[in-house]
Design an enzyme around this catalytic site. Structure first.
Site, PDB file in Angstrom:
ATOM      1  CB  CYS A  35      -0.919  -0.022   1.215  1.00 35.34           C
ATOM      2  SG  CYS A  35      -2.126   1.325   1.245  1.00 35.34           S
ATOM      3  CB  CYS A  36       3.797   2.276   2.044  1.00 41.94           C
ATOM      4  SG  CYS A  36       3.107   2.494   3.685  1.00 41.94           S
ATOM      5  CB  CYS A  40      -2.502   6.348   6.030  1.00 40.29           C
ATOM      6  SG  CYS A  40      -1.681   6.982   4.552  1.00 40.29           S
ATOM      7  CB  CYS A  53      -1.410   2.311   8.898  1.00 42.72           C
ATOM      8  SG  CYS A  53      -1.991   1.253   7.557  1.00 42.72           S
ATOM      9  CB  CYS A  63       5.930   4.904   4.450  1.00 44.41           C
ATOM     10  SG  CYS A  63       6.937   6.270   3.839  1.00 44.41           S
TER      11      CYS A  63
END
Length: 252
Positions: A130-131, A215, A218, A241
């Site tokens: 995702c990062c 975010c 998280c 990240c």
């Protein structure tokens, strides 16, 4: 005597080497943060520079310093699509309060999201992926036209940042971009004093127990005595990240 008049400009072409990072760390050893930023932003010692800001818990201090010294410096903000609403509102507040005029908003490519995170839930089973989609790739594209970037990292935030220097080579960039950490030696008390002296607005989540803000899926509040970044990716073996790597070799 102005320190910058006593040296030759470091000129290694469009990018830098480990030797340049060492020279810069030695050059500014013992210099205050403002002197170092003036050399980097006003006198071109690091080429074309952008500030990368999360508009998070302590971002106002670095942005204020940059705005005082070189207000036209590009500021890059990664809009991941997963931020707290408070962070987006705080970003807009700081832009107005500090008079920032060159803020660029970076977003992931729609095609990348459609291919690798169509339901927006990749954070729940693959936070690294995702990062990569939402932060690492967009920032890499934006930084390709710069020689160096400013970060807001500070040694007190986590053990993985405790020994970072002011200047290092960005290990995520094979072309030799500099990564500059102007506040690496500032502690929490100094950050708070500076913010108070200059009447800088605080991120609204700080008062709710978020000393480090990423975010929303998280990031959790931090308990007393924990590292400031312990609320990031809690429960995962992950501390950065991907923009910053915990194993980066410091050039002292």
């Amino acid at each position: 005597m102005n320190i910058h008049r006593a040296i030759d400009r470091i000129d290694a072409g469009p990018r830098f080497t480990a030797h340049d990072a060492v020279r810069l760390n030695n050059l500014f050893r013992g210099s205050d943060t403002e002197t170092m930023l003036d050399g980097v932003l006003s006198e071109g010692l690091a080429g074309e520079v952008a500030a990368v800001s999360s508009f998070g818990a302590e971002s106002a201090v670095l942005l204020h310093l940059v705005g005082r010294i070189a207000p036209s410096t590009p500021v890059l903000f990664l809009d991941t699509g997963k931020h707290f609403a408070e962070t987006l509102a705080y970003r807009d507040t700081l832009i107005s309060h500090l008079g920032l005029t060159n803020v660029g908003v970076l977003r992931p490519r729609a095609g990348d999201l459609a291919a690798r995170d169509p339901n927006g839930l990749r954070w729940s089973y693959d936070p690294d992926g995702c990062c990569e989609l939402r932060k690492v790739r967009p920032l890499a594209r934006a930084l390709s036209r710069f020689d160096a970037s400013l970060t807001g990292r500070k040694a007190f935030q986590a053990s993985t940042r405790a020994h970072l220097p002011r200047f290092e080579i960005d290990t995520a960039d094979a072309a030799g971009r500099l990564k500059i950490n102007p506040l690496i030696d500032w502690d929490a008390a100094r950050i708070a004093r500076y913010a108070a002296e200059h009447h800088l607005p605080a991120h609204p989540l700080v008062a709710r127990g978020y000393p480090s803000i990423g975010c929303s899926p998280c990031t959790r509040p931090v308990a007393p005595g924990e590292d400031a970044r312990s609320g990031r990716w809690a429960g995962w073996d992950k501390v950065e990240c991907g923009i910053h790597r915990p194993g980066e070799e410091p050039f002292l």
